[in-house]
Design an enzyme around this catalytic site. Structure first.
Site, PDB file in Angstrom:
ATOM      1  N   ALA A  67       0.937  -1.141  -0.036  1.00 32.75           N
ATOM      2  CA  ALA A  67       0.172   0.017   0.057  1.00 32.75           C
ATOM      3  C   ALA A  67       0.862   1.061  -0.129  1.00 32.75           C
ATOM      4  CB  ALA A  67      -0.829   0.101   1.335  1.00 32.75           C
ATOM      5  N   GLY A 110       0.524  -5.148   0.720  1.00 31.02           N
ATOM      6  CA  GLY A 110      -0.755  -5.025  -0.343  1.00 31.02           C
ATOM      7  C   GLY A 110      -0.307  -5.703  -1.771  1.00 31.02           C
ATOM      8  N   GLU A 113      -0.691  -9.163  -0.923  1.00 29.94           N
ATOM      9  CA  GLU A 113      -2.031  -9.498  -0.866  1.00 29.94           C
ATOM     10  C   GLU A 113      -2.724  -9.437  -2.177  1.00 29.94           C
ATOM     11  OE1 GLU A 113      -2.271  -6.477   2.306  1.00 29.94           O
ATOM     12  OE2 GLU A 113      -3.164  -8.048   3.707  1.00 29.94           O
ATOM     13  N   GLU A 133       4.411  -5.344   6.956  1.00 24.84           N
ATOM     14  CA  GLU A 133       3.756  -4.121   7.791  1.00 24.84           C
ATOM     15  C   GLU A 133       4.244  -3.998   8.912  1.00 24.84           C
ATOM     16  OE1 GLU A 133       2.391  -6.499   5.903  1.00 24.84           O
ATOM     17  OE2 GLU A 133       0.669  -5.694   4.586  1.00 24.84           O
TER      18      GLU A 133
HETATM   19  N1  CO8 Z   1       4.440   3.163  -0.465  1.00 21.34           N
HETATM   20  C1  CO8 Z   1       4.914   4.239  -1.009  1.00 21.34           C
HETATM   21  N2  CO8 Z   1       6.194   4.274  -1.427  1.00 21.34           N
HETATM   22  C2  CO8 Z   1       6.978   3.520  -1.499  1.00 21.34           C
HETATM   23  C3  CO8 Z   1       6.621   2.041  -1.151  1.00 21.34           C
HETATM   24  C4  CO8 Z   1       5.241   2.166  -0.506  1.00 21.34           C
HETATM   25  N3  CO8 Z   1       4.967   1.051  -0.068  1.00 21.34           N
HETATM   26  N4  CO8 Z   1       7.647   1.097  -1.507  1.00 21.34           N
HETATM   27  C5  CO8 Z   1       8.702   1.946  -2.145  1.00 21.34           C
HETATM   28  N5  CO8 Z   1       8.193   3.226  -2.178  1.00 21.34           N
HETATM   29  C6  CO8 Z   1       8.887   4.268  -2.840  1.00 21.34           C
HETATM   30  C7  CO8 Z   1      10.127   5.050  -2.022  1.00 21.34           C
HETATM   31  O1  CO8 Z   1       9.638   5.724  -0.873  1.00 21.34           O
HETATM   32  C8  CO8 Z   1      11.201   5.208  -2.856  1.00 21.34           C
HETATM   33  O2  CO8 Z   1      10.564   6.652  -3.392  1.00 21.34           O
HETATM   34  P1  CO8 Z   1      11.162   8.054  -3.332  1.00 21.34           P
HETATM   35  O3  CO8 Z   1      12.558   7.784  -4.459  1.00 21.34           O
HETATM   36  O4  CO8 Z   1      10.598   9.149  -3.689  1.00 21.34           O
HETATM   37  O5  CO8 Z   1      12.086   7.955  -1.788  1.00 21.34           O
HETATM   38  C9  CO8 Z   1      10.706   4.529  -4.222  1.00 21.34           C
HETATM   39  O6  CO8 Z   1       9.729   3.799  -3.973  1.00 21.34           O
HETATM   40  C10 CO8 Z   1      11.943   3.473  -4.424  1.00 21.34           C
HETATM   41  O7  CO8 Z   1      11.958   2.690  -3.124  1.00 21.34           O
HETATM   42  P2  CO8 Z   1      13.454   2.612  -2.175  1.00 21.34           P
HETATM   43  O8  CO8 Z   1      14.265   3.528  -2.656  1.00 21.34           O
HETATM   44  O9  CO8 Z   1      12.899   2.267  -0.912  1.00 21.34           O
HETATM   45  O10 CO8 Z   1      13.780   1.153  -2.807  1.00 21.34           O
HETATM   46  P3  CO8 Z   1      14.716   0.123  -2.498  1.00 21.34           P
HETATM   47  O11 CO8 Z   1      15.287  -0.828  -3.471  1.00 21.34           O
HETATM   48  O12 CO8 Z   1      16.195   0.740  -1.538  1.00 21.34           O
HETATM   49  O13 CO8 Z   1      13.969  -0.641  -1.207  1.00 21.34           O
HETATM   50  C11 CO8 Z   1      11.942  -2.032  -0.602  1.00 21.34           C
HETATM   51  C12 CO8 Z   1      12.857  -1.457  -2.023  1.00 21.34           C
HETATM   52  C13 CO8 Z   1      12.683  -2.959   0.285  1.00 21.34           C
HETATM   53  C14 CO8 Z   1      10.707  -2.454  -1.122  1.00 21.34           C
HETATM   54  C15 CO8 Z   1      11.311  -0.639   0.232  1.00 21.34           C
HETATM   55  O14 CO8 Z   1      10.818   0.348  -0.908  1.00 21.34           O
HETATM   56  C16 CO8 Z   1      10.427  -0.804   1.066  1.00 21.34           C
HETATM   57  O15 CO8 Z   1      10.705  -1.429   2.138  1.00 21.34           O
HETATM   58  N6  CO8 Z   1       9.042  -0.343   0.839  1.00 21.34           N
HETATM   59  C17 CO8 Z   1       7.894  -0.555   1.593  1.00 21.34           C
HETATM   60  C18 CO8 Z   1       7.487  -1.986   1.953  1.00 21.34           C
HETATM   61  C19 CO8 Z   1       6.311  -2.000   2.840  1.00 21.34           C
HETATM   62  O16 CO8 Z   1       6.540  -1.737   3.904  1.00 21.34           O
HETATM   63  N7  CO8 Z   1       5.344  -2.382   2.197  1.00 21.34           N
HETATM   64  C20 CO8 Z   1       3.926  -2.764   3.040  1.00 21.34           C
HETATM   65  C21 CO8 Z   1       3.191  -1.318   3.060  1.00 21.34           C
HETATM   66  S1  CO8 Z   1       1.899  -1.137   4.071  1.00 21.34           S
HETATM   67  C22 CO8 Z   1       0.745  -2.398   3.384  1.00 21.34           C
HETATM   68  O17 CO8 Z   1       0.922  -2.851   2.154  1.00 21.34           O
HETATM   69  C23 CO8 Z   1      -0.644  -2.449   4.218  1.00 21.34           C
HETATM   70  C24 CO8 Z   1      -1.522  -3.270   3.227  1.00 21.34           C
HETATM   71  C25 CO8 Z   1      -2.898  -3.211   3.787  1.00 21.34           C
HETATM   72  C26 CO8 Z   1      -3.732  -2.466   3.066  1.00 21.34           C
HETATM   73  C27 CO8 Z   1      -3.867  -2.719   1.721  1.00 21.34           C
HETATM   74  C28 CO8 Z   1      -4.390  -1.361   0.870  1.00 21.34           C
HETATM   75  C29 CO8 Z   1      -4.014  -1.003  -0.521  1.00 21.34           C
END
Ligand code: CO8
Length: 259
Positions: A67, A110, A113, A133
């Protein structure tokens, strides 16, 4: 209909439509609009008789990294309740046609999911599945604790949900979460191949069979068995059942008419 965050392909292959998540800079993070667009595209494909299976995919680096955390960060519980984003997920769940997720790179939160909401998953060797999460102070909200547990069992689901650890495509396949792992250059082709195979069958039989398998998730065994039986009997009212069985007896390929 024009979309901002997805690309649609009415004919990814004959009788197979495609939806590509298209927010590559944000690793296809699922904001509300993107999910709404998937819902609308699926409804359109579901209503189109020329389409028999749908493939959802992202890009090589990410299927979807979850998400959109930036969109959610400032929200409180009342905001989340009022936005009611899960009605979109419920609507996707009601898609009658089979949906295959083609996953490469991250399928997290998400994103994992969404892949699990699809009916089958084909992954590239680079795919990583996870429910991280817990690392941001929440827990899965779109079925992660339920569908994941049913797919991989309690021990592995607990570990993924409580530690946020990712599993590789190969581990996901061994655990029964996904169908197939192939080299990255082939994952989309393999998903399309699977979709083509499903598309050759009787669409009515496919629809009821899909409903029946999903029922196994939604109900106890006895209720599920009754549901399955009813759908099984109902298929004997179709021309495709006659054609399919007659073709078998006559040792020829069936020609299904969707009737
Ligand atoms: N949301 C928003 N932006 C994101 C997300 C995200 N989930 N994941 C990555 N991005 C963005 C980063 O902020 C970054 O943007 P910017 O360059 O502007 O800073 C860009 O994408 C590239 O990401 P990274 O620089 O972090 O890339 P890396 O290769 O270093 O890392 C990862 C990749 C490991 C995937 C890392 O980005 C990460 O940990 N992302 C978050 C993963 C996460 O926690 N996901 C769970 C989110 S909560 C959720 O899904 C709840 C679900 C229930 C509701 C479902 C409704 C849809």
């Amino acid at each position: 209909m024009s979309y901002e965050f997805i690309l649609t392909h009415a004919e990814l292959a004959p009788q197979v439509a495609g939806i590509q998540l298209n927010r590559p800079r944000e690793l296809n993070a699922l904001n509300l609009q993107l999910m709404g667009e998937i819902k609308v595209a699926l409804e359109q494909f579901d209503a189109d008789d020329s389409i028999r299976a749908i493939v959802i995919f992202g890009n090589e680096r990410a299927f979807a990294a979850g998400a959109d955390i930036k969109q959610m960060a400032g929200r409180n519980a009342v905001d989340m309740l009022k936005i009611d984003q899960f009605s979109t997920w419920d609507s996707i769940r009601r898609t009658k046609k089979p949906i295959i997720a083609a996953v490469s790179g991250f399928a997290l939160g998400g994103g994992c999911e969404l892949a699990m909401l699809c009916d089958m998953i084909v992954a590239s060797e680079t795919a990583q599945f996870g429910q991280p999460e817990i690392n941001i102070g929440v827990m899965p909200g779109a079925g992660g604790t339920q569908r994941l547990t049913r797919a991989v069992g309690k021990a592995r689901a607990m570990e993924m949900v409580l530690t946020g650890n990712f599993i590789s495509a190969e581990e996901a396949r061994e655990a029964g979460l996904i169908n197939k792992v192939v080299p990255v250059e082939l994952y989309l082709d393999e998903a399309i191949k699977l979709a083509r195979k499903v598309a050759e069958k009787s669409p009515i039989a496919i629809q009821l069979a899909k409903e029946s398998v999903l029922k196994a998730f939604d109900s106890g065994l006895q209720e599920g068995l009754f549901f399955e039986r009813k759908n099984f009997y109902m298929l004997f009212a179709t021309e495709d059942q006659k054609e399919g069985m007659n073709a078998f007896v006559e040792k020829r390929k069936p020609e299904f008419k969707n009737r």
